[in-house]
Design a protein around this motif. Structure first.
Motif, PDB file in Angstrom:
ATOM      1  N   GLY A   1       0.839  -1.215   0.000  1.00  0.00           N
ATOM      2  CA  GLY A   1       0.000   0.000   0.000  1.00  0.00           C
ATOM      3  C   GLY A   1       0.862   1.247   0.000  1.00  0.00           C
ATOM      4  O   GLY A   1       0.599   2.204  -0.735  1.00  0.00           O
ATOM      5  N   GLY A   2       1.920   1.240   0.827  1.00  0.00           N
ATOM      6  CA  GLY A   2       2.850   2.382   0.856  1.00  0.00           C
ATOM      7  C   GLY A   2       3.550   2.524  -0.485  1.00  0.00           C
ATOM      8  O   GLY A   2       3.723   3.633  -1.001  1.00  0.00           O
ATOM      9  N   ASN A   3       3.949   1.397  -1.079  1.00  0.00           N
ATOM     10  CA  ASN A   3       4.614   1.445  -2.397  1.00  0.00           C
ATOM     11  C   ASN A   3       3.695   2.083  -3.443  1.00  0.00           C
ATOM     12  O   ASN A   3       4.133   2.892  -4.254  1.00  0.00           O
ATOM     13  CB  ASN A   3       4.963   0.035  -2.900  1.00  0.00           C
ATOM     14  CG  ASN A   3       6.061  -0.659  -2.105  1.00  0.00           C
ATOM     15  OD1 ASN A   3       6.395  -1.800  -2.381  1.00  0.00           O
ATOM     16  ND2 ASN A   3       6.634  -0.004  -1.108  1.00  0.00           N
ATOM     17  N   VAL A   4       2.407   1.684  -3.408  1.00  0.00           N
ATOM     18  CA  VAL A   4       1.475   2.242  -4.402  1.00  0.00           C
ATOM     19  C   VAL A   4       1.246   3.722  -4.114  1.00  0.00           C
ATOM     20  O   VAL A   4       1.267   4.561  -5.017  1.00  0.00           O
ATOM     21  CB  VAL A   4       0.136   1.459  -4.390  1.00  0.00           C
ATOM     22  CG1 VAL A   4      -0.887   2.128  -5.302  1.00  0.00           C
ATOM     23  CG2 VAL A   4       0.355   0.011  -4.820  1.00  0.00           C
ATOM     24  N   ALA A   5       1.063   4.053  -2.824  1.00  0.00           N
ATOM     25  CA  ALA A   5       0.776   5.452  -2.457  1.00  0.00           C
ATOM     26  C   ALA A   5       1.943   6.373  -2.806  1.00  0.00           C
ATOM     27  O   ALA A   5       1.754   7.566  -3.030  1.00  0.00           O
ATOM     28  CB  ALA A   5       0.447   5.550  -0.967  1.00  0.00           C
ATOM     29  N   GLU A   6       3.159   5.831  -2.833  1.00  0.00           N
ATOM     30  CA  GLU A   6       4.330   6.656  -3.183  1.00  0.00           C
ATOM     31  C   GLU A   6       4.797   6.394  -4.616  1.00  0.00           C
ATOM     32  O   GLU A   6       5.771   6.990  -5.062  1.00  0.00           O
ATOM     33  CB  GLU A   6       5.499   6.351  -2.226  1.00  0.00           C
ATOM     34  CG  GLU A   6       5.265   6.745  -0.776  1.00  0.00           C
ATOM     35  CD  GLU A   6       5.339   8.248  -0.558  1.00  0.00           C
ATOM     36  OE1 GLU A   6       5.564   8.984  -1.532  1.00  0.00           O
ATOM     37  OE2 GLU A   6       5.152   8.681   0.589  1.00  0.00           O
ATOM     38  N   ASN A   7       4.157   5.450  -5.298  1.00  0.00           N
ATOM     39  CA  ASN A   7       4.654   5.002  -6.611  1.00  0.00           C
ATOM     40  C   ASN A   7       6.153   4.715  -6.527  1.00  0.00           C
ATOM     41  O   ASN A   7       6.970   5.266  -7.299  1.00  0.00           O
ATOM     42  CB  ASN A   7       4.369   6.027  -7.703  1.00  0.00           C
ATOM     43  CG  ASN A   7       4.690   5.485  -9.085  1.00  0.00           C
ATOM     44  OD1 ASN A   7       4.796   4.266  -9.270  1.00  0.00           O
ATOM     45  ND2 ASN A   7       4.844   6.362 -10.050  1.00  0.00           N
ATOM     46  N   SER A   8       6.506   3.837  -5.622  1.00  0.00           N
ATOM     47  CA  SER A   8       7.920   3.601  -5.323  1.00  0.00           C
ATOM     48  C   SER A   8       8.674   2.977  -6.487  1.00  0.00           C
ATOM     49  O   SER A   8       8.129   2.177  -7.247  1.00  0.00           O
ATOM     50  CB  SER A   8       8.027   2.674  -4.110  1.00  0.00           C
ATOM     51  OG  SER A   8       7.504   3.328  -2.997  1.00  0.00           O
ATOM     52  N   GLY A   9       9.938   3.344  -6.555  1.00  0.00           N
ATOM     53  CA  GLY A   9      10.839   2.730  -7.518  1.00  0.00           C
ATOM     54  C   GLY A   9      11.728   1.725  -6.816  1.00  0.00           C
ATOM     55  O   GLY A   9      11.396   1.229  -5.750  1.00  0.00           O
TER      56      GLY A   9
ATOM     57  N   GLY B   1      12.138  11.815  -7.531  1.00  0.00           N
ATOM     58  CA  GLY B   1      12.010  10.721  -8.493  1.00  0.00           C
ATOM     59  C   GLY B   1      11.232   9.551  -7.933  1.00  0.00           C
ATOM     60  O   GLY B   1      10.655   8.755  -8.682  1.00  0.00           O
ATOM     61  N   GLU B   2      11.203   9.418  -6.594  1.00  0.00           N
ATOM     62  CA  GLU B   2      10.507   8.251  -6.040  1.00  0.00           C
ATOM     63  C   GLU B   2      10.045   8.413  -4.592  1.00  0.00           C
ATOM     64  O   GLU B   2       9.247   7.608  -4.125  1.00  0.00           O
ATOM     65  CB  GLU B   2      11.375   6.986  -6.165  1.00  0.00           C
ATOM     66  CG  GLU B   2      12.735   7.084  -5.483  1.00  0.00           C
ATOM     67  CD  GLU B   2      13.580   5.818  -5.660  1.00  0.00           C
ATOM     68  OE1 GLU B   2      13.262   4.987  -6.511  1.00  0.00           O
ATOM     69  OE2 GLU B   2      14.573   5.691  -4.920  1.00  0.00           O
ATOM     70  N   HIS B   3      10.511   9.401  -3.882  1.00  0.00           N
ATOM     71  CA  HIS B   3      10.139   9.490  -2.453  1.00  0.00           C
ATOM     72  C   HIS B   3       8.888  10.301  -2.199  1.00  0.00           C
ATOM     73  O   HIS B   3       8.364  10.282  -1.079  1.00  0.00           O
ATOM     74  CB  HIS B   3      11.300  10.070  -1.638  1.00  0.00           C
ATOM     75  CG  HIS B   3      12.501   9.185  -1.630  1.00  0.00           C
ATOM     76  ND1 HIS B   3      13.748   9.638  -1.296  1.00  0.00           N
ATOM     77  CD2 HIS B   3      12.635   7.872  -1.937  1.00  0.00           C
ATOM     78  CE1 HIS B   3      14.612   8.629  -1.399  1.00  0.00           C
ATOM     79  NE2 HIS B   3      13.962   7.557  -1.788  1.00  0.00           N
ATOM     80  N   GLY B   4       8.419  11.020  -3.176  1.00  0.00           N
ATOM     81  CA  GLY B   4       7.183  11.774  -3.017  1.00  0.00           C
ATOM     82  C   GLY B   4       7.404  13.149  -2.399  1.00  0.00           C
ATOM     83  O   GLY B   4       8.508  13.525  -2.000  1.00  0.00           O
ATOM     84  N   ILE B   5       6.305  13.894  -2.294  1.00  0.00           N
ATOM     85  CA  ILE B   5       6.348  15.285  -1.830  1.00  0.00           C
ATOM     86  C   ILE B   5       6.185  15.355  -0.311  1.00  0.00           C
ATOM     87  O   ILE B   5       6.989  15.978   0.384  1.00  0.00           O
ATOM     88  CB  ILE B   5       5.234  16.107  -2.532  1.00  0.00           C
ATOM     89  CG1 ILE B   5       5.455  16.144  -4.042  1.00  0.00           C
ATOM     90  CG2 ILE B   5       5.163  17.515  -1.945  1.00  0.00           C
ATOM     91  CD1 ILE B   5       6.651  16.925  -4.496  1.00  0.00           C
ATOM     92  N   GLY B   6       5.121  14.725   0.201  1.00  0.00           N
ATOM     93  CA  GLY B   6       4.873  14.701   1.649  1.00  0.00           C
ATOM     94  C   GLY B   6       4.948  16.084   2.266  1.00  0.00           C
ATOM     95  O   GLY B   6       4.309  17.042   1.803  1.00  0.00           O
TER      96      GLY B   6
END
Ligand SMILES: Cc1cc2nc3c(=O)[nH]c(=O)nc-3n(C[C@H](O)[C@H](O)[C@H](O)COP(=O)(O)OP(=O)(O)OC[C@H]3O[C@@H](n4cnc5c(N)ncnc54)[C@H](O)[C@@H]3O)c2cc1C
Length: 504
Positions: A185-193, A458-463
């Motif tokens: 869920g965290g991976n999807v919410a952040e679109n993790s690489g 690129g992958e950690h998000g804005i937050g």
């Protein structure tokens, strides 16, 4: 505490706090119009609300004691912390829906949390928020060999998904460095690489469907097992990368692919940074797309060697970790070609893994980079400025100049193949003067990344951490659409308020 982080964090978080008692049965109380009175941000969650939460989940799944809340007051981001009002652990989608109905009715902020490994402050609580932690919804529900899909609850770890997939002879490529504990869920919410992003893409490329609970408690399914589906807007793509601001993801349907038959791992070291950058460009131009093409600079190499004792040379400026996978004949050919390119570009040492154990050891040079750097100073601020591949050498040099200009220790490593760098500042948040220099240094680094045609993350998000940079980066039209989307889906602003951007 770094004021520059804190100031960005909560200025939007007013008027969203609990309004006190509701003795109605949950379902009835939720149909009422929401109370209009807003409470100040320092007001703790009211007893009657905690009681309602306890009735809903059972007291053992509602944490309220200060000592129990502390581990949920921060995530993987340096210098950010805030105490939640309580932490709840739903076990079903229905429970998530009921929790959101309750929070929406009382206008209580809800911060969704997976494992809290995020690096932009996304799961750091708003003051007195309900932290809704999904780790108890961790079942893998189905692995469909005929359709090559896997359905899992959002709290399943990335590692568990990878293991289940491997056991079925298949492959789920996204591999964030945190995969042993991060949730899907965290991976999807952040679109993790991850390390395999260059060849295989990022989480978004594997999401086929999502179950999402909207802030009003409605449950929505978007996507399915069809390879092709163009019915309506692609809502699943809206939720991928939404950082807990639009809905709570409760189930994820993932695309799997066949497992590559073989893999080869190698490490090349270079006396100069530009040689490594040129080797990367030459490999891509060859054209070879390795599954991993990672980079460590001198500071990072020294920290990793001190930590993991891999036997890395300490007299080099740059290290490339390269992996190629696929058909054995192709792998052998690509590995030989990459070795040749690295030597031609000046590498003095190319080490090819002899077997799987050796490969894992070499790969650990990159996988342990963050932990190795984090040992060196009390505070580790890791960013993810990203540039087009062609601009990598320029960007790395710029980061080195900035470190000198502001007298800071910055180690850089990252996904060289996809331009995603992790300049990592080794600092001490108790030193406000140094933290001010860190702030100025990162401002210049992000500005340069954007000037070179790159992005602020690129992958950690804005937050919270990157929030102040988004408006300039995105521009007015994009910010207006982002705000309207969020107002539409979450009119009462209960989900992750104050994160990513302000609504006002
Ligand atoms: C050592 C280390 C290595 C890392 N390596 C990488 C890497 O290689 N690549 C990379 O991209 N990231 C990496 N990260 C960052 C981080 O692990 C990822 O962002 C990861 O996806 C976060 O997962 P999590 O379960 O910990 O989510 P959390 O940190 O708990 O949450 C992250 C965000 O997602 C939201 N969220 C969580 N679950 C849900 C849900 N079910 N529904 C809606 N919103 C939700 C939260 O509100 C928050 O905004 C690394 C972090 C660490 C500490």
């Amino acid at each position: 505490m770094a004021e520059w982080f804190k100031a960005r964090a909560w200025k939007a978080c007013v008027g969203l706090y609990p309004t006190g008692s509701s003795n109605l049965p949950l379902s009835a109380s939720l149909l009422d119009p929401p109370p209009s009175q807003a409470h100040p941000s320092d007001m703790p969650l009211a007893e009657p609300i905690l009681k309602e939460l306890g009735q809903l989940l059972g007291l053992e799944r509602v944490l309220t004691a200060q000592e129990d809340l502390i581990p949920y007051s921060f995530d993987g981001t340096a210098a950010l912390r805030e105490m939640p009002g309580c932490v709840v652990f739903p076990k079903t989608t229905q429970e998530v829906a009921q929790l959101l109905q309750l929070a929406n009715h009382h206008r209580i902020p809800v911060v969704t949390r997976g494992s809290g490994t995020g690096l932009s402050g996304g799961s750091v609580p708003s003051p007195n928020a309900i932290v809704l932690c999904l780790v108890q919804m961790n079942r893998i529900l189905e692995l469909d060999q005929a359709n090559l899909t896997l359905l899992a609850e959002a709290g399943a770890t990335t590692q568990a998904i990878s293991d289940a997939t491997t056991a079925a002879g298949l492959f789920y490529p996204p591999d964030p460095g945190s995969m042993k504990i991060s949730t899907i869920g965290g991976n999807v919410a952040e679109n993790s690489g991850g390390l395999r992003g260059l060849k295989y893409g990022v989480t978004r490329n594997y999401v086929m469907g999502l179950e999402v609970v909207l802030p009003n408690g409605e449950i929505l399914w978007t996507g399915n097992k069809c390879v092709k589906d163009v019915a309506g807007y692609s809502l699943k793509d809206l939720f991928v990368g939404s950082e807990g601001t639009l809905g709570i993801i409760t189930q994820v349907l993932l695309r799997l692919i066949p497992k590559p038959a073989s893999k080869k791992t190698m490490v090349a070291t270079f006396a100069e940074m530009d040689q490594a950058a040129e080797a990367v460009s030459a490999i891509i131009a060859a054209p070879i797309i390795p599954c991993t093409l990672e980079f460590l600079d001198r500071i990072t190499i020294c920290c990793v060697e001190d930590y993991a004792k891999i036997g890395l040379p300490l007299d080099c400026e740059a290290l490339l970790l390269m992996e190629t996978d696929g058909h054995p004949a192709v792998v052998a050919e690509e590995a030989a070609h990459m070795e040749q390119i690295c030597r031609a570009k000046g590498s003095t040492d190319v080490r090819v893994a002899r077997d799987d154990i050796d490969a894992a050891l070499l790969a650990s040079a990159r996988r342990s980079a963050f932990s190795a750097l984090a040992r060196v100073a009390p505070t580790t601020i890791l960013e993810d400025a990203t540039v087009p591949r062609s601009e990598l050498a320029k960007m790395i040099r710029f980061i080195q100049e900035i470190a000198k200009k502001f007298n800071l220790r910055i180690g850089t490593f990252g996904h060289m193949g996809d331009g995603n760098l992790h300049p990592t500042c080794l600092t001490d948040e108790r030193n406000p003067e140094e933290m001010h220099r860190v702030e100025l240094a990162f401002k210049e680094i992000f500005a340069e990344a954007v000037r070179l045609g790159g992005t602020i993350t690129g992958e950690h998000g804005i937050g919270i951490a990157k929030k102040s940079f988004l408006p300039d980066f995105a521009g007015n039209a994009q910010m207006r659409v982002l705000r309207e989307l969020r107002r539409t889906l979450d009119p009462n602003q209960i989900l992750n308020p104050g994160k990513m951007f302000d609504l006002a």
